[in-house]
Write an enzyme that holds these catalytic residues in place. Sequence first.
Site, PDB file in Angstrom:
ATOM      1  N   THR A 191       0.828  -1.189   0.000  1.00 45.14           N
ATOM      2  CA  THR A 191       0.000   0.000   0.000  1.00 45.14           C
ATOM      3  C   THR A 191       0.870   1.250   0.000  1.00 45.14           C
ATOM      4  O   THR A 191       1.931   1.284   0.632  1.00 45.14           O
ATOM      5  CB  THR A 191      -0.895   0.042   1.263  1.00 45.14           C
ATOM      6  N   ILE A 244     -10.829  -8.182  -1.647  1.00 48.66           N
ATOM      7  CA  ILE A 244     -10.743  -6.740  -1.443  1.00 48.66           C
ATOM      8  C   ILE A 244     -10.183  -6.507  -0.039  1.00 48.66           C
ATOM      9  O   ILE A 244     -10.571  -7.186   0.917  1.00 48.66           O
ATOM     10  CB  ILE A 244     -12.135  -6.091  -1.610  1.00 48.66           C
TER      11      ILE A 244
END
Lengths: 314, 315
Positions: free
Chosen positions: A185, A214
């Site tokens: 991320t 997800i």
Amino acid sequence: MGWAIALHGGAGDIPRDLPLELRELRESCLHRCLDIAIDAFNARKSPLDIVELVVRELENDPHFNAGRGSVLTDNGTVEMEACIMDGTTKKCGAVSGLTTVVNAVSLARLVMEKTPHIYLAFEGAEAFAREQGVETIDSRHFITPKNIERLKQAKAANSVQVDYTQPIPIVDEPPVPNGDSQIGTVGCVAVDSSGNLAAATSTGGLVNKMVGRIGDTPLVGAGTYANKFCAVSCTGKGEEIIRSTVARDVAALMEYKGLTLKEATNYVIKECTPQGTTGLIAVSATGEVVTPFNTTGMFRACATQDGRSEIGIW
Amino acid sequence: MGWAIALHGGAGDIPMDLPADVREPREACLRHCLQMGIDALKAHKSPLDVVELVVRELENNEYFNAGRGSVLTSSGTVEMEACIMDGNTKNCGAVSGLTTVVNAISLARLVMEKTPHIYLAFEGAEAFAREQGVETMDPSHFITPRNIERLKQAKEANRVQVDYNTRPIPKDNKPPAPSGDSELGTVGCVAVDSYGHLATATSTGGLVNKMVGRIGDTPVIGAGTYANKLCAVSATGQGDAIIRATVARDVAALMEYKGLSLKEAADFVVEECAPKGTTGLIAVSATGEVTMPFNTTGMFRACATEYGHRELAIW
């Protein structure tokens, strides 16, 4: 008070003996992003514009787990997701399951601005991308040799991991026993001198994740959140960040309990999420910046208008 | 303190002159589901089991916007999503983009229990469903004539609407009320047992005429669905407003961080945090309280407590 900015390239079990070459490549990207942000503030761009362009830069860098350089699903494919939020209006946009879009964060912004919705995913998101004419490229573009190697190792270890520290040569020792090193991320939060806030996060997710999985990044309130009090972007083990609604909780502690940014973020990192799972960056409407994490390290950088700036890993 | 349960079949601009042929089947379903939930709690089933079985029943009923009876995307297809959360462990599961799975809520539970993940969507979720051998049907099974008609009207009005409650309007009648976006949809259930264990579940087909791939609040933990040790919440209404206001998490956060009661927290969120006409929710607390506030015209709802309180209402 002046503007402030923070950005991250992932929190996790970053080994102190990270090879110099890899470390320098990432640090230089963080530097570059800070410069981009500072120039943008000086040019009076909005925090929303700034977080988008910083995250685009991080997405384009193949050494971070977003855009090119995204980790791979258990099928060896890339599925990218991102989220952007404007603290002043609380408008937000999110995307998941992208395979050809070069800059997921920009598509998320288009969802926010050009559709009546907040969140588009998979084929519908890809179709929207083509409609909007955003830059797309064959999905192989996003796959790097390092990530092919990481996937192989994860399958061998039969564990899902967020770690994308250097592929370990077969002769070396196996990964630390704890196994689930957590990196991944990228994100950016910004506030201007009027107190306008914005947050953006982007990721390829977990190595060896199930197709269709997800994580926290596109879930408003989990990995990404901004309102009039603060802007937050998280990184680490997505499932824990979701359960602890990390980004929203930071703001809620300020809003409902009157904590400061520092108190709120420390509380969430120390008390609400398991050790070794979470890092975050946050800025407040009054120009404060914090970058706490309960992992070994977090690639991060921050700067404020008064000239202070910082880049760190551990 | 005793057990408590609440369930909903959607909040929105439900017209007071709702025809009996639509109103009665829905009321009957709510009544039936309430009784199922009560029986299950009395039989000492866990709140997690209870919310799942109630939501399955609501999904199977074609008059609610979930499972069969789901509203249609702009392409005329169905894309279902659901979420389940266990307040004690904060374990949760969510799914989106389902086209063949008969009970999305049960697949969400399987994601929670059988994978290292929380949320699976679209093809990956459908593949997981086949792996798990859950009941699937051809996508046409979920599509009802009412929803085909609603989609047609929405396209004519060129508006995204959550409304599925106004019956298809005969051509010579007036168009929908000026407010237009009637907001209905989503089904949900929250439950607490006499030990204070909490659980929540929500399921939906989403918005009429939504873009293919659009995800709403239902599967976003903290937005449409949330449970922890203090309360369990399931929200319904305009998904985007519920996401922005992180409705379900905020109810719990107000209790946790500001010391509000369940009722105070839920009322605050519905009155102050979400725009008028967009949001309804059901919630139970660890001490057996129930509340079902909404800022829309109405919300299909029902609740019961161990002490004999019973309620079933629309407006």
